[in-house]
Write a protein that holds these residues in place. Structure first.
Motif, PDB file in Angstrom:
ATOM      1  N   VAL A   3       0.914  -1.078   0.048  1.00 44.37           N
ATOM      2  CA  VAL A   3      -0.171   0.063  -0.048  1.00 44.37           C
ATOM      3  C   VAL A   3       0.919   1.180  -0.025  1.00 44.37           C
ATOM      4  O   VAL A   3       1.776   1.517   0.988  1.00 44.37           O
ATOM      5  N   GLU A   4       1.002   1.910  -1.040  1.00 48.82           N
ATOM      6  CA  GLU A   4       1.779   3.197  -1.286  1.00 48.82           C
ATOM      7  C   GLU A   4       1.042   4.434  -0.440  1.00 48.82           C
ATOM      8  O   GLU A   4      -0.360   4.618  -0.749  1.00 48.82           O
ATOM      9  N   VAL A   5       1.450   4.897   0.484  1.00 50.17           N
ATOM     10  CA  VAL A   5       0.627   5.795   1.532  1.00 50.17           C
ATOM     11  C   VAL A   5       1.220   7.255   1.093  1.00 50.17           C
ATOM     12  O   VAL A   5       2.386   7.634   1.253  1.00 50.17           O
ATOM     13  N   ILE A   6       0.490   7.904   0.608  1.00 46.67           N
ATOM     14  CA  ILE A   6       0.860   9.427  -0.148  1.00 46.67           C
ATOM     15  C   ILE A   6       0.241  10.586   1.091  1.00 46.67           C
ATOM     16  O   ILE A   6      -0.873  10.675   1.050  1.00 46.67           O
ATOM     17  N   THR A  54      -1.238  16.854   5.005  1.00 51.33           N
ATOM     18  CA  THR A  54      -1.502  15.694   5.777  1.00 51.33           C
ATOM     19  C   THR A  54      -0.705  15.576   7.219  1.00 51.33           C
ATOM     20  O   THR A  54       0.445  15.544   7.060  1.00 51.33           O
ATOM     21  N   SER A  55      -1.239  15.058   8.364  1.00 53.27           N
ATOM     22  CA  SER A  55      -0.569  15.296   9.595  1.00 53.27           C
ATOM     23  C   SER A  55       0.128  13.811   9.713  1.00 53.27           C
ATOM     24  O   SER A  55      -0.302  12.865   9.185  1.00 53.27           O
ATOM     25  N   LYS A  56       1.026  13.866  10.576  1.00 51.52           N
ATOM     26  CA  LYS A  56       1.795  12.735  10.949  1.00 51.52           C
ATOM     27  C   LYS A  56       0.938  11.743  11.546  1.00 51.52           C
ATOM     28  O   LYS A  56       0.837  10.605  11.311  1.00 51.52           O
ATOM     29  N   GLU A  57       0.036  12.243  12.475  1.00 51.06           N
ATOM     30  CA  GLU A  57      -0.937  11.158  12.968  1.00 51.06           C
ATOM     31  C   GLU A  57      -1.719  10.589  12.198  1.00 51.06           C
ATOM     32  O   GLU A  57      -1.947   9.182  12.125  1.00 51.06           O
ATOM     33  N   THR A  58      -2.339  11.212  11.056  1.00 47.07           N
ATOM     34  CA  THR A  58      -2.906  10.645   9.989  1.00 47.07           C
ATOM     35  C   THR A  58      -2.349   9.343   9.508  1.00 47.07           C
ATOM     36  O   THR A  58      -2.602   8.405   8.917  1.00 47.07           O
ATOM     37  N   THR A  59      -0.911   9.932   9.001  1.00 48.43           N
ATOM     38  CA  THR A  59      -0.012   8.816   8.245  1.00 48.43           C
ATOM     39  C   THR A  59       0.207   7.620   9.125  1.00 48.43           C
ATOM     40  O   THR A  59       0.160   6.560   8.561  1.00 48.43           O
ATOM     41  N   ALA A  60       0.495   8.082  10.385  1.00 50.41           N
ATOM     42  CA  ALA A  60       0.676   6.770  11.380  1.00 50.41           C
ATOM     43  C   ALA A  60      -0.564   5.955  11.290  1.00 50.41           C
ATOM     44  O   ALA A  60      -0.633   4.506  11.320  1.00 50.41           O
ATOM     45  N   ALA A  61      -1.865   6.661  11.518  1.00 53.39           N
ATOM     46  CA  ALA A  61      -2.992   5.730  11.590  1.00 53.39           C
ATOM     47  C   ALA A  61      -3.142   4.839  10.373  1.00 53.39           C
ATOM     48  O   ALA A  61      -3.641   3.492  10.489  1.00 53.39           O
ATOM     49  N   VAL A  62      -2.905   5.574   9.162  1.00 47.94           N
ATOM     50  CA  VAL A  62      -3.198   4.541   7.838  1.00 47.94           C
ATOM     51  C   VAL A  62      -2.215   3.757   7.684  1.00 47.94           C
ATOM     52  O   VAL A  62      -2.500   2.377   6.963  1.00 47.94           O
ATOM     53  N   ILE A  63      -0.846   3.912   8.133  1.00 43.01           N
ATOM     54  CA  ILE A  63       0.022   2.735   7.844  1.00 43.01           C
ATOM     55  C   ILE A  63      -0.075   1.817   8.921  1.00 43.01           C
ATOM     56  O   ILE A  63      -0.121   0.482   8.353  1.00 43.01           O
ATOM     57  N   ALA A  64      -0.735   1.885  10.017  1.00 43.79           N
ATOM     58  CA  ALA A  64      -1.189   0.951  10.823  1.00 43.79           C
ATOM     59  C   ALA A  64      -2.378   0.150  10.456  1.00 43.79           C
ATOM     60  O   ALA A  64      -2.516  -0.810  10.552  1.00 43.79           O
ATOM     61  N   ALA A  71      -2.396  -3.788   9.500  1.00 44.51           N
ATOM     62  CA  ALA A  71      -3.364  -4.735  10.253  1.00 44.51           C
ATOM     63  C   ALA A  71      -3.974  -5.584   9.158  1.00 44.51           C
ATOM     64  O   ALA A  71      -4.207  -6.592   9.385  1.00 44.51           O
ATOM     65  N   LEU A  72      -3.837  -5.203   7.797  1.00 47.81           N
ATOM     66  CA  LEU A  72      -4.370  -6.097   6.763  1.00 47.81           C
ATOM     67  C   LEU A  72      -3.219  -7.033   6.282  1.00 47.81           C
ATOM     68  O   LEU A  72      -3.657  -7.755   5.468  1.00 47.81           O
ATOM     69  N   GLY A  73      -2.147  -6.873   6.867  1.00 47.49           N
ATOM     70  CA  GLY A  73      -1.226  -7.676   6.547  1.00 47.49           C
ATOM     71  C   GLY A  73      -0.324  -7.215   5.451  1.00 47.49           C
ATOM     72  O   GLY A  73       0.501  -7.944   4.586  1.00 47.49           O
ATOM     73  N   LYS A  74      -0.690  -5.960   4.875  1.00 46.88           N
ATOM     74  CA  LYS A  74       0.173  -5.267   4.018  1.00 46.88           C
ATOM     75  C   LYS A  74       1.347  -4.688   4.261  1.00 46.88           C
ATOM     76  O   LYS A  74       1.654  -4.373   5.471  1.00 46.88           O
TER      77      LYS A  74
END
Ligand code: CAA
Length: 281
Positions: A149-152, A157-167, A171-174
Motif C-alpha cells: 500500500v503506497e501511502v501518500i 496531511t498530519s503525522k497522526e493521519t499517516t501513522a494511523a493509515v500505515i497501522a 493490520a491487513l497484512g500489507k
C-alpha cells in the motif's frame, strides 16, 4: 475490529472492501446503483471462492467475510466510520466533489483516504475542511494478492493521519510505504514510463508483443510482461497516468506513445474490453 467505508465498487474498491472484511472489519460499500453493488459483491464472492479453493480459508469463513460487507447507495451510511477510502473513477472533479460531500457526512476524527493512482492528494485535501486528515492509500491490483500500500502524504496531511493509515494497512497484512505527493507518486512514476517504452518498442517493431513481454518476464523476472500488465491495468488508465506525469512535470520523457493513444481511441482498453495488446475471452 472497526468500521470502515469504501466508496466505489469497481475492481479496486471491491478488492479493498474484501481485504478489510477479511481482516475482521465491518465494511460499508457504497456505489451509485444497486447494479454496480451487485457486480461488486459477485466479484468479491469469486475472489473469496478462489481463496477457499486454495484452502486458505474455509467456506464458512468466506461467508462470515461476505456478511461483514454492507452494500448501500446512501453516502450518509459512511457516518460512524473511522476510515473512508474512495476508489471512484480517476477524475479530479468527481473525487473532489465526493470528498467535499463526505466531509459533511462523517465525524471530525474520520480519515478520508483516496486510492487514486495519480491525482494530487493535496488538491483532494483542499476540497475538504480537514486537509490534515486526507491521505493517499494506493492499493495495487489484485488487492487481495499484492502486498504494497503506497501511502501518500499531501501538503497538509498530519503525522497522526499517516501513522494511523500505515497501522490500518499493516493490520491487513500489507506493507505500507510512504511517498510524497508528486505526480505519479513512486509506483506509477517508475512503472508507466516502462510500459510506455514497451509500447514504443512495439510501435517501432523492435520485437513483437510476445517478444517484448518474454524479454521482460524472463530477463527481469517480472510476473507479467509490460504489455500484458498494461492490458491488466487498462490502457485508458495507463494513458491517463502518463498524461498526469507529462502535464505535472512538463518533461517530454513522459509523453504518451502514439500507439497507446490510438489503442485507447479505438476502444481497445485491455482485458476489460476483451481486446488490448492481446485478445481475451
Ligand atoms: N483474488 C484472490 N486471489 C487471487 C486473485 C484475486 N483477484 N488474483 C490472483 N489470485 C491468487 C491466485 O489464486 C494465486 O494464488 P496461489 O499463489 O496460492 O496459487 C496467486 O494469486 C497467483 O495467481 P495465478 O496463479 O492465477 O496467476 P499468476 O501466478 O499469473 O499471478 C498475478 C497473477 C498475481 C496478477 C501476477 O501475474 C502478478 O503479480 N502480476 C503483476 C501485477 C501487478 O503488477 N500489479 C500492479 C499493477 S499497477 C497498480 O495496480 C497500480 C496502479 O495505479 C496502476
Amino acid at each position: 475490529m472497526s468500521r470502515i467505508t469504501v466508496v466505489g465498487g469497481g475492481t479496486m474498491g471491491n478488492g479493498i472492501a474484501q481485504v478489510f472484511a477479511t481482516s475482521g472489519d465491518e465494511v460499508v460499500l457504497i456505489d451509485v446503483s444497486p447494479e454496480c453493488l451487485d457486480r461488486a459483491v459477485a466479484r468479491i464472492g469469486k475472489s473469496l471462492d478462489r481463496i477457499v479453493k486454495k484452502e486458505r480459508m474455509t467456506a464458512e469463513e468466506a461467508e462470515t467475510v461476505k456478511k461483514r460487507i454492507r452494500p448501500t447507495t446512501e453516502l450518509e451510511e459512511a457516518a460512524g466510520s473511522t476510515l473512508v477510502i474512495e476508489a471512484v473513477p480517476e477524475r479530479l472533479d468527481l473525487k473532489r466533489d465526493l470528498l467535499k460531500r463526505l466531509d459533511g457526512v462523517v465525524g471530525p476524527e474520520t480519515i478520508l483516504a483516496s486510492n487514486t493512482s495519480s491525482i494530487s492528494i493535496t488538491a483532494l485535501g483542499a476540497a475538504t475542511g480537514r486537509p490534515d486528515k486526507v491521505i493517499g492509500m494506493h492499493f495495487m491490483n489484485p488487492v487481495p494478492v499484492m502486498k504494497l500500500v503506497e501511502v501518500i502524504r499531501g501538503q497538509d496531511t498530519s503525522k497522526e493521519t499517516t501513522a494511523a493509515v500505515i497501522a490500518a494497512a499493516e493490520a491487513l497484512g500489507k506493507v505500507a510505504i510512504p511517498a510524497q505527493d508528486y505526480p505519479g507518486f513512486v509506483s506509477n512514476r517508475v512503472l508507466m514510463p516502462m510500459i510506455n517504452e514497451a509500447i514504443q518498442c512495439l510501435m517501432e517493431g523492435v520485437a513483437d508483443r510476445e517478444g517484448i513481454d518474454g524479454i521482460m518476464k524472463l530477463g527481469m523476472n517480472h510476473p507479467m510482461g509490460p504489455l500484458t500488465l498494461a492490458d491488466f491495468i487498462g490502457l485508458d488508465v495507463c494513458l491517463h497516468i502518463l498524461e498526469v506525469l507529462y502535464e505535472g512535470f512538463g518533461d517530454p520523457k513522459y509523453r504518451p506513445c502514439a500507439l497507446l493513444k490510438r489503442m485507447v481511441a479505438a476502444g481497445h482498453l485491455g482485458r476489460k474490453t476483451g481486446r488490448g495488446f492481446y485478445e481475451y475471452d
